[in-house]
Design an enzyme around this catalytic site. Sequence first.
Site, short mmCIF file in Angstrom:
data_model
loop_
_atom_site.label_atom_id
_atom_site.label_comp_id
_atom_site.label_asym_id
_atom_site.label_seq_id
_atom_site.Cartn_x
_atom_site.Cartn_y
_atom_site.Cartn_z
CB ILE A 101 -1.00 0.03 1.18
CG1 ILE A 101 -0.29 -0.07 2.54
CG2 ILE A 101 -2.05 -1.05 1.04
CD1 ILE A 101 -1.24 0.02 3.72
CG ASP A 102 0.54 5.65 -1.96
OD1 ASP A 102 1.51 5.37 -2.65
OD2 ASP A 102 -0.04 6.73 -1.98
#
Length: 358
Positions: free
Chosen positions: A164-165
């Site tokens: 995830i970012d």
Amino acid sequence: MKDEYEDPDLLNENEEEEEDEQSGLYEHFNFSVDKGQGMLRIDKWLTNRMEKVSRNRIQSAADAGNILVNGKSVKSNYKVKPQDVISIVLPYPRRELEIIPENIPLNILFEDEDVIVLNKEAGMVVHPGHGNYTGTLVNALTYHLKDVPLFQTGDMRAGLVHRIDKNTSGILVIAKNEFAHAYIAKQFFDHTTKRVYNALVWGNMEEEEGTIVGNVARSTKDRLKMAVYPEGDQGKHAVTHYKVLERLGYVNLIECRLETGRTHQIRVHMEFMKHPLFNDERYGGDQILKGTTFSKYKQFVNNCFEICPRHALHARSLGFVHPRTKQEMYFESELPSDMQQLLERWRTYVASREIEEE
């Protein structure tokens, strides 16, 4: 023959990209066996044809059901036959980079001999890359799992099956051995995991729920951004299902269920819908896009930007099948404090407006 996937590290030198199971975390190979091929174990046959892939990795892939012959999974001792069609999915290509173990606290939700599920804080990059060689999740895992063989190899993507970012908070699952890695990686590759995100977006959504379908590819105008393109040859098929959870005047709290997991998928899909994520500087959400022109309102929004100084996106839950028990596991994490405070501010703002209008 190997399917070529883009190197996600090229997307941004300073920011980890949104998860994309076909950007560097998986390799998909296809082979056709020659007519004159003699009987040979498939693990040995593949080892002879795949550079820098150990027989152990191939055997782990077979154990996880990731090797198909003519569309059916086979074990390591299967004997290849002339004109067999073989496909294999392997977790991430190996990369050379020195990993420095760092004693960074981790919020662990679950751990056993096969997997570790944790809640990542916003601001932490998942793995080392250009501009982020220390302080990443992998640096932390390399320290905390220093007695686990998979994390003693110094591989920068050890155990990773999704990402995830950097500025997205929420749940991640990490594999602790080759078998678990191959087994869970296949679930992400096949889109059978269950992932739900919460996001605060600009504007009032027209529908209570809906589905966004649009290929995602690198923008031709800005190499640090992704863009949505019509279904066709450009980009990768991407599907996001959304539902409005709460309408807060000029912003909405929504739930997003990922059917695929492309780079920046939720962020670029919501921008495409003209509802970018609140305070998403990459996709225009860090501007006051909806509301009044009053200076008091502008000050309110700027205060909200300070409360949540990142795009308002949280990986709320994750479901997958455990590699050893074959039981479906489900994990959920509450919204982090910055997003909770942000929502409370908007709720208070909406309530005060309603009082004024009475």
